[in-house]
Design an enzyme around this catalytic site. Structure first.
Site, PDB file in Angstrom:
ATOM      1  N   GLY A  36       0.808  -1.167  -0.076  1.00 23.60           N
ATOM      2  CA  GLY A  36      -0.219   0.168  -0.118  1.00 23.60           C
ATOM      3  C   GLY A  36       0.910   1.224  -0.054  1.00 23.60           C
ATOM      4  O   GLY A  36       0.727   2.187  -0.669  1.00 23.60           O
ATOM      5  N   HIS A  37       1.776   1.311   0.856  1.00 25.38           N
ATOM      6  CA  HIS A  37       2.871   2.384   1.046  1.00 25.38           C
ATOM      7  C   HIS A  37       3.633   2.583  -0.567  1.00 25.38           C
ATOM      8  O   HIS A  37       3.724   3.734  -0.864  1.00 25.38           O
ATOM      9  CB  HIS A  37       3.648   2.100   2.110  1.00 25.38           C
ATOM     10  CG  HIS A  37       3.362   2.267   3.368  1.00 25.38           C
ATOM     11  ND1 HIS A  37       3.256   1.067   4.370  1.00 25.38           N
ATOM     12  CD2 HIS A  37       2.634   3.347   4.007  1.00 25.38           C
ATOM     13  CE1 HIS A  37       2.749   1.513   5.356  1.00 25.38           C
ATOM     14  NE2 HIS A  37       2.312   2.805   5.278  1.00 25.38           N
ATOM     15  N   ASP A 150      -6.998   4.964   5.217  1.00 22.92           N
ATOM     16  CA  ASP A 150      -7.284   5.703   6.303  1.00 22.92           C
ATOM     17  C   ASP A 150      -8.301   7.051   5.894  1.00 22.92           C
ATOM     18  O   ASP A 150      -7.880   8.297   5.724  1.00 22.92           O
ATOM     19  CB  ASP A 150      -5.970   6.131   6.857  1.00 22.92           C
ATOM     20  CG  ASP A 150      -5.173   5.424   7.290  1.00 22.92           C
ATOM     21  OD1 ASP A 150      -5.526   4.630   8.535  1.00 22.92           O
ATOM     22  OD2 ASP A 150      -4.063   5.162   6.940  1.00 22.92           O
ATOM     23  N   VAL A 176      -5.489  -0.521  -0.844  1.00 17.51           N
ATOM     24  CA  VAL A 176      -4.774  -1.590  -1.544  1.00 17.51           C
ATOM     25  C   VAL A 176      -4.992  -2.833  -0.507  1.00 17.51           C
ATOM     26  O   VAL A 176      -4.871  -2.697   0.424  1.00 17.51           O
ATOM     27  CB  VAL A 176      -3.313  -1.552  -1.617  1.00 17.51           C
ATOM     28  CG1 VAL A 176      -2.639  -2.690  -2.219  1.00 17.51           C
ATOM     29  CG2 VAL A 176      -2.904  -0.402  -2.477  1.00 17.51           C
TER      30      VAL A 176
HETATM   31  O1  PAF Z   1      -1.279   7.268   7.908  1.00 24.77           O
HETATM   32  C1  PAF Z   1      -0.170   7.274   8.701  1.00 24.77           C
HETATM   33  O2  PAF Z   1       0.683   6.322   8.670  1.00 24.77           O
HETATM   34  C2  PAF Z   1      -0.030   8.475   9.740  1.00 24.77           C
HETATM   35  O3  PAF Z   1      -1.197   8.601  10.432  1.00 24.77           O
HETATM   36  C3  PAF Z   1       0.841   9.614   9.091  1.00 24.77           C
HETATM   37  C4  PAF Z   1      -0.284  10.291   8.005  1.00 24.77           C
HETATM   38  C5  PAF Z   1       2.074   9.507   8.606  1.00 24.77           C
HETATM   39  C6  PAF Z   1       1.039  10.798  10.294  1.00 24.77           C
HETATM   40  O4  PAF Z   1       1.615  10.392  11.139  1.00 24.77           O
END
Ligand code: PAF
Length: 283
Positions: A36-37, A150, A176
């Protein structure tokens, strides 16, 4: 690929990058990167000259008794993912490099952050909004990419960017899922194999609910929500919430609602998972 640990180093780099006329895309993460990242980094790569990935387990968005200390970390793995996906910079500060010991300034969105996860995790979105603001000031991005998993976080950040006039485009990246349907999350790492199998009920029940809600309309929401709750509990999960809210207001849908966020959070063992679907409302 460069790695910065100090806030000033990143800000200096970002200022020089902008002075050189190059655009910047930021992917804020808490590390333990998964596919996903990686998809967020790919999107960022297609949107700017320079891609910065931040890796910071932000203490201010964790409440007492939450998983800050055991949150999974693997910098070497994260470095490889960033490199493979063409990131130019990793910003990986220690908490002390991000927050002064007597820091006393917060950024808080006060409407969209209240229901759903905000109601169960007091202070969570204040911590998110504050750290994202700080990351924006340090990385000076033209574009920042956030995942739709999220969903509430994305809405809060978009509202904050609008309300505080950040000159930054927020790009929403598709959620994802693994091949079995489970939404990818760094917290999936906590699940035993059995809990993982049980947790598949989340995506399964949302997938079934989406066409039902689309077809029957919002008046069917209470019955559909009850059915999802029942399925999760029957699979051995513990429901935190299942709600269908207007995606623009995160309030109860009305006759002007065009799209509903069907969102849930549930525990499998001690692991809290979230998932959601966006549903077009039939008029
Ligand atoms: O979604 C995340 O991983 C966190 O909430 C974020 C946006 C990096 C903020 O710490």
């Amino acid at each position: 690929m460069r790695i910065f640990r100090q806030a000033q180093e990143l800000q200096q780099f970002a200022l020089e990058t902008r002075r050189a006329g190059k655009s910047i895309a930021l992917v804020p993460t808490m590390g333990f990167l998964h596919a996903g990242h990686a998809s967020l980094i790919d999107i960022a790569r297609g949107r700017a000259d320079v891609v910065i990935v931040s890796i910071f387990v932000n203490p201010t968005q964790f409440g007492p008794g939450e998983d800050l200390d055991k949150y999974p970390r693997d910098f070497e793995h994260d470095r490889l993912v960033c490199e493979e996906h063409g990131a130019d910079v990793i910003f990986a500060p220690e908490p002390g490099a991000m927050y002064a010991p007597d820091a006393s300034t917060w950024v808080e969105e006060t409407v969209l952050s209240r229901p759903l996860c905000g109601a169960r995790r007091p202070g969570h979105f204040r911590g998110v909004a504050t750290v994202v603001t700080k990351l924006f000031h340090l990385a000076l991005p033209d574009v920042a990419v956030f995942g739709r998993k999220d969903a509430q976080q994305l809405l809060v950040i978009k509202r904050m960017v609008r309300d505080l006039n950040f000159p930054i485009e927020i790009v929403a990246a598709p959620l994802v899922r693994g091949a079995d349907g489970l939404a990818l999350s760094s917290r999936n790492r906590y699940l035993s194999e059995e809990e993982h199998q049980r947790a598949l009920v989340l995506s399964r029940s949302l997938r079934a609910a989406k066409p039902a809600l689309e077809e029957a309309g919002i008046s069917a929401a209470p019955a559909i929500i009850a059915a999802i709750r029942h399925e999760i509990e029957a699979a051995g999960g513990h429901v935190d919430y299942v709600e269908a809210l207007d995606v623009d207001t995160l309030a109860e849908p009305t006759e002007t609602t065009r799209e509903v966020l069907l969102a849930l959070a549930a525990y499998f063992g001690s692991t809290r998972l979230i998932d959601n679907e966006l549903v077009q409302v039939k008029k």
